[in-house]
Design a protein around this motif. Structure first.
Motif, PDB file in Angstrom:
ATOM      1  N   VAL A   1       0.855  -1.192   0.000  1.00 39.02           N
ATOM      2  CA  VAL A   1       0.000   0.000   0.000  1.00 39.02           C
ATOM      3  C   VAL A   1       0.890   1.241   0.000  1.00 39.02           C
ATOM      4  N   ILE A   2       1.917   1.213   0.830  1.00 43.20           N
ATOM      5  CA  ILE A   2       2.991   2.210   0.829  1.00 43.20           C
ATOM      6  C   ILE A   2       4.276   1.405   0.667  1.00 43.20           C
ATOM      7  N   ALA A   3       4.950   1.600  -0.453  1.00 44.84           N
ATOM      8  CA  ALA A   3       6.122   0.786  -0.786  1.00 44.84           C
ATOM      9  C   ALA A   3       7.109   0.714   0.366  1.00 44.84           C
ATOM     10  N   GLU A   4       7.475  -0.520   0.730  1.00 43.99           N
ATOM     11  CA  GLU A   4       8.453  -0.833   1.767  1.00 43.99           C
ATOM     12  C   GLU A   4       8.041  -0.379   3.167  1.00 43.99           C
ATOM     13  N   LYS A   5       6.771   0.015   3.349  1.00 44.78           N
ATOM     14  CA  LYS A   5       6.287   0.451   4.670  1.00 44.78           C
ATOM     15  C   LYS A   5       5.037  -0.304   5.121  1.00 44.78           C
ATOM     16  N   VAL A   6       4.036  -0.431   4.251  1.00 48.01           N
ATOM     17  CA  VAL A   6       2.760  -1.060   4.595  1.00 48.01           C
ATOM     18  C   VAL A   6       2.315  -1.928   3.418  1.00 48.01           C
ATOM     19  N   SER A   7       1.860  -3.147   3.725  1.00 45.20           N
ATOM     20  CA  SER A   7       1.357  -4.017   2.659  1.00 45.20           C
ATOM     21  C   SER A   7       0.178  -4.839   3.152  1.00 45.20           C
ATOM     22  N   VAL A   8      -0.543  -5.395   2.189  1.00 45.74           N
ATOM     23  CA  VAL A   8      -1.631  -6.329   2.462  1.00 45.74           C
ATOM     24  C   VAL A   8      -1.304  -7.613   1.720  1.00 45.74           C
ATOM     25  N   LYS A   9      -1.362  -8.729   2.447  1.00 46.24           N
ATOM     26  CA  LYS A   9      -1.062 -10.041   1.860  1.00 46.24           C
ATOM     27  C   LYS A   9      -2.308 -10.916   1.982  1.00 46.24           C
ATOM     28  N   VAL A  10      -2.628 -11.629   0.912  1.00 50.01           N
ATOM     29  CA  VAL A  10      -3.773 -12.541   0.890  1.00 50.01           C
ATOM     30  C   VAL A  10      -3.270 -13.888   0.392  1.00 50.01           C
ATOM     31  N   TRP A  11      -3.701 -14.994   1.046  1.00 49.71           N
ATOM     32  CA  TRP A  11      -3.355 -16.329   0.546  1.00 49.71           C
ATOM     33  C   TRP A  11      -4.469 -17.312   0.824  1.00 49.71           C
ATOM     34  N   LYS A  12      -4.452 -18.400   0.056  1.00 54.49           N
ATOM     35  CA  LYS A  12      -5.508 -19.412   0.133  1.00 54.49           C
ATOM     36  C   LYS A  12      -5.017 -20.704  -0.501  1.00 54.49           C
ATOM     37  N   THR A  13      -5.416 -21.833   0.061  1.00 55.56           N
ATOM     38  CA  THR A  13      -5.234 -23.120  -0.604  1.00 55.56           C
ATOM     39  C   THR A  13      -6.352 -23.216  -1.638  1.00 55.56           C
ATOM     40  N   LEU A  14      -5.997 -23.150  -2.904  1.00 58.93           N
ATOM     41  CA  LEU A  14      -7.012 -23.138  -3.959  1.00 58.93           C
ATOM     42  C   LEU A  14      -7.746 -24.467  -4.043  1.00 58.93           C
ATOM     43  N   ILE A  15      -6.983 -25.545  -4.055  1.00 53.85           N
ATOM     44  CA  ILE A  15      -7.602 -26.872  -4.118  1.00 53.85           C
ATOM     45  C   ILE A  15      -6.630 -27.902  -3.554  1.00 53.85           C
ATOM     46  N   GLU A  16      -7.175 -28.878  -2.891  1.00 54.58           N
ATOM     47  CA  GLU A  16      -6.354 -29.991  -2.421  1.00 54.58           C
ATOM     48  C   GLU A  16      -7.070 -31.300  -2.743  1.00 54.58           C
TER      49      GLU A  16
END
Length: 152
Positions: free
Chosen positions: A74-89
């Motif tokens: 969101v602000i380079a090298e200061k604030v970020s948002v990370k999203v992850w998910k197991t799509l399929i198993e």
């Protein structure tokens, strides 16, 4: 006369207790209680996208899965948002695991939970101070196939 209702209550509780679902790692698939990875205390300047595969074969639970991950600063090298998910198993369990977990199928497909993480850099590395990043993670209850004990 008063002993009969108490006996019925105790019997009912015993019967209900036999169908309890244990919410521990031993009673769910390997991706149900994932632990966020430990990374260095840096936030990227640009968006990072990752797609990985995994094969788990321990404790009579054979699972092939993939993991989608994206981190957007969101602000380079200061604030970020990370999203992850197991799509399929794809999973396949032994008879013993099938009975212990009270599953309905021994083999099948499932999708995992969404995780959303906010990362904020609190300190930048200096002579007497380390990099320090605050991670705040939200795990949603979006995974499916609960009846087969894959995700919580």
């Amino acid at each position: 006369m008063k002993k009969i209702p108490l006996l019925i209550l105790v019997s009912a509780q015993f019967c209900l207790a036999q169908n309890l679902i244990h919410h521990t790692t031993n009673y769910f698939g390997p991706n149900a209680n994932t632990v966020p990875e430990f990374t260095n205390a840096t936030i990227p300047a640009f968006t990072q996208f990752t797609l990985t595969g995994d094969y788990y074969f321990g404790h009579d639970d054979e699972t092939f899965s993939n993991l989608f991950k994206i981190e957007v600063p969101v602000i380079a090298e200061k604030v970020s948002v990370k999203v992850w998910k197991t799509l399929i198993e794809h999973y396949k369990v032994s008879d013993e695991v099938f009975l212990r977990r009270q599953m309905q199928k021994r083999e099948g497909f499932a999708t995992g939970d969404f995780y959303v993480q906010t990362r904020i850099k609190l300190l930048s590395e200096g002579k007497f101070k380390p990099d320090l990043v605050l991670n705040s993670t939200l795990k949603t209850a979006s995974g499916n196939d609960f009846k087969n004990r894959r995700f919580l």
